[in-house]
Design an enzyme around this catalytic site. Sequence first.
Site, PDB file in Angstrom:
ATOM      1  N   TYR A 105      -1.149  13.024   6.538  1.00 34.28           N
ATOM      2  CA  TYR A 105      -0.765  11.974   7.496  1.00 34.28           C
ATOM      3  C   TYR A 105       0.730  12.050   7.787  1.00 34.28           C
ATOM      4  O   TYR A 105       1.538  12.269   6.874  1.00 34.28           O
ATOM      5  CB  TYR A 105      -1.036  10.574   6.913  1.00 34.28           C
ATOM      6  CG  TYR A 105      -2.455  10.059   6.979  1.00 34.28           C
ATOM      7  CD1 TYR A 105      -3.424  10.629   7.791  1.00 34.28           C
ATOM      8  CD2 TYR A 105      -2.815   8.944   6.222  1.00 34.28           C
ATOM      9  CE1 TYR A 105      -4.719  10.117   7.831  1.00 34.28           C
ATOM     10  CE2 TYR A 105      -4.099   8.422   6.257  1.00 34.28           C
ATOM     11  CZ  TYR A 105      -5.049   9.019   7.067  1.00 34.28           C
ATOM     12  OH  TYR A 105      -6.319   8.511   7.108  1.00 34.28           O
ATOM     13  N   ARG A 147       1.405   6.703  -6.900  1.00 36.25           N
ATOM     14  CA  ARG A 147       0.266   7.602  -7.142  1.00 36.25           C
ATOM     15  C   ARG A 147       0.700   9.060  -7.000  1.00 36.25           C
ATOM     16  O   ARG A 147       0.429   9.885  -7.867  1.00 36.25           O
ATOM     17  CB  ARG A 147      -0.859   7.271  -6.165  1.00 36.25           C
ATOM     18  CG  ARG A 147      -2.016   8.263  -6.209  1.00 36.25           C
ATOM     19  CD  ARG A 147      -3.233   7.789  -5.431  1.00 36.25           C
ATOM     20  NE  ARG A 147      -2.994   7.546  -4.012  1.00 36.25           N
ATOM     21  CZ  ARG A 147      -3.926   7.131  -3.162  1.00 36.25           C
ATOM     22  NH1 ARG A 147      -5.169   6.927  -3.596  1.00 36.25           N
ATOM     23  NH2 ARG A 147      -3.650   6.921  -1.891  1.00 36.25           N
ATOM     24  N   GLU A 168     -14.065  -0.858   5.903  1.00 31.18           N
ATOM     25  CA  GLU A 168     -13.958   0.448   5.252  1.00 31.18           C
ATOM     26  C   GLU A 168     -15.252   0.647   4.466  1.00 31.18           C
ATOM     27  O   GLU A 168     -15.713  -0.275   3.797  1.00 31.18           O
ATOM     28  CB  GLU A 168     -12.721   0.485   4.339  1.00 31.18           C
ATOM     29  CG  GLU A 168     -12.535   1.821   3.635  1.00 31.18           C
ATOM     30  CD  GLU A 168     -11.247   1.878   2.790  1.00 31.18           C
ATOM     31  OE1 GLU A 168     -10.163   1.570   3.326  1.00 31.18           O
ATOM     32  OE2 GLU A 168     -11.353   2.218   1.606  1.00 31.18           O
ATOM     33  N   TYR A 208       0.841  -1.203   0.000  1.00 33.62           N
ATOM     34  CA  TYR A 208       0.000   0.000   0.000  1.00 33.62           C
ATOM     35  C   TYR A 208       0.879   1.256   0.000  1.00 33.62           C
ATOM     36  O   TYR A 208       0.563   2.262  -0.638  1.00 33.62           O
ATOM     37  CB  TYR A 208      -0.965  -0.006   1.195  1.00 33.62           C
ATOM     38  CG  TYR A 208      -1.747   1.281   1.316  1.00 33.62           C
ATOM     39  CD1 TYR A 208      -2.592   1.706   0.297  1.00 33.62           C
ATOM     40  CD2 TYR A 208      -1.616   2.096   2.445  1.00 33.62           C
ATOM     41  CE1 TYR A 208      -3.298   2.904   0.395  1.00 33.62           C
ATOM     42  CE2 TYR A 208      -2.307   3.284   2.553  1.00 33.62           C
ATOM     43  CZ  TYR A 208      -3.150   3.687   1.530  1.00 33.62           C
ATOM     44  OH  TYR A 208      -3.831   4.871   1.629  1.00 33.62           O
ATOM     45  N   ARG A 265     -11.368  13.398   1.625  1.00 27.35           N
ATOM     46  CA  ARG A 265     -12.397  12.587   2.299  1.00 27.35           C
ATOM     47  C   ARG A 265     -13.656  12.466   1.451  1.00 27.35           C
ATOM     48  O   ARG A 265     -14.409  11.509   1.570  1.00 27.35           O
ATOM     49  CB  ARG A 265     -12.717  13.164   3.677  1.00 27.35           C
ATOM     50  CG  ARG A 265     -11.514  13.195   4.621  1.00 27.35           C
ATOM     51  CD  ARG A 265     -10.954  11.798   4.848  1.00 27.35           C
ATOM     52  NE  ARG A 265      -9.772  11.822   5.731  1.00 27.35           N
ATOM     53  CZ  ARG A 265      -9.046  10.754   5.999  1.00 27.35           C
ATOM     54  NH1 ARG A 265      -9.332   9.589   5.448  1.00 27.35           N
ATOM     55  NH2 ARG A 265      -8.001  10.845   6.799  1.00 27.35           N
TER      56      ARG A 265
HETATM   57  C1  3EB Z   1      -7.807   6.036   5.580  1.00 28.69           C
HETATM   58  O1  3EB Z   1      -8.690   6.822   5.917  1.00 28.69           O
HETATM   59  C2  3EB Z   1      -8.244   4.639   5.297  1.00 28.69           C
HETATM   60  O2  3EB Z   1      -5.301   5.418  -0.304  1.00 28.69           O
HETATM   61  O3  3EB Z   1      -6.894   5.950  -1.685  1.00 28.69           O
HETATM   62  C3  3EB Z   1      -9.354   5.210   2.578  1.00 28.69           C
HETATM   63  C4  3EB Z   1      -9.701   5.781   1.349  1.00 28.69           C
HETATM   64  C5  3EB Z   1      -8.075   4.734   2.759  1.00 28.69           C
HETATM   65  C6  3EB Z   1      -8.761   5.898   0.325  1.00 28.69           C
HETATM   66  C7  3EB Z   1      -6.497   5.603  -0.564  1.00 28.69           C
HETATM   67  C8  3EB Z   1      -7.136   4.862   1.723  1.00 28.69           C
HETATM   68  C9  3EB Z   1      -7.475   5.431   0.520  1.00 28.69           C
HETATM   69  O4  3EB Z   1      -6.623   6.335   5.513  1.00 28.69           O
HETATM   70  C10 3EB Z   1      -7.683   4.097   4.046  1.00 28.69           C
END
Ligand code: 3EB
Length: 346
Positions: A214, A161, A334, A154, A227
């Site tokens: 993050y 990306r 998720e 990941y 989001r």
């Molecule tokens: C998160 O909130 C959970 O890498 O495209 C959620 C939605 C998550 C999209 C992405 C990852 C992705 O981090 C994981």
Amino acid sequence: MTPPGDILRLDYLPVARLAQPARDGWPDALGGLCFSHPAIADEAAGLPLLAVDMPLLEGQDAICEVWSTAEALRSGRHQGIHYREGDTLLFGCLTRDEPTRVTPGDGRGPLQAATQAAYESIFELIQSRGYHAILRFWNYFPGVNRVSHHLERYRQFNIGRQDAFLSHGRSVIGNVPAACALGSAGAALQVAFLAARADPLGIENPRQISAYDYPNQYGPRSPTFSRASLVNLRGRDLLFISGTASIVGHQTLHAGDVDAQTRESLHNIAAVVAAANRRAPGAGFRLCNLAYKVYIRYAGDLVSVRRALLEFIGAPVAAVFLQADVCRADLLVEIEASGGHAIAPG
Ligand code: 3EB
């Protein structure tokens, strides 16, 4: 048929319903994603359909998530991307094998290289077709939590990306697309996307640190997604909510407790919906009017997750339940959602 004026409709259909040629069967379909284990999709339909090897949890053989529009459509191909577009929206998808050998001296692992190449092809395509923005990406690839080339896959995906966004001069913060990234049982990287000529607004969740911010304990590069993305197309406010998990701030909550993780994820979705309603006061997005895709790590958690969803929302909703690995090893569920468009369960 999509009623005149309907800019976007979502149907969940048994795959057999798509088996007729597109011109008699689904003239309005932009394309979609078919889920089953093993993957099946009828390419004879002439539609961009991503066949994802991902088990459905409610006993169905296969289901296609089909996106349609009332606009006149045309199809095309570009570097392995199969796409279909009207004047307002373009849906596309691709399946890419990871290179078995990477160029000597190229520090990138095969998934990172495949991801970067896939995203660069997508950006090239949408730019050449006159689309500014991607509303929504769906990402599926095997072994999300597996370490290879010294890095969790990941995390490799996130580097590839982000590098594609940067090499195309695209921002990696702010109004970035909504997305999800899940582990499939397939062998290849698969990406589907919905692009628009209008400019969407990235929506963030006040309960969560933006994913693009993050800290690096989750990998050397932050994930590039918002989001949710909100866009007004032909007078309709459309909302695409990213995969949403039991994360508050940047931390996973309720490790090992799938009920609590489901409720926390839904609290997060409710907060995103509230934020979207503040930006589009006329839209009136409500949890009970959204369509959901629910990814569950362990098939045995289906009953708990479904019950928690029903209890939280307080009404039955359009929802598809799939078994998939989530991109942090401690996440059990998720949930993604969309709204503002027509929803017609199959
Ligand atoms: C998160 O909130 C959970 O890498 O495209 C959620 C939605 C998550 C999209 C992405 C990852 C992705 O981090 C994981």
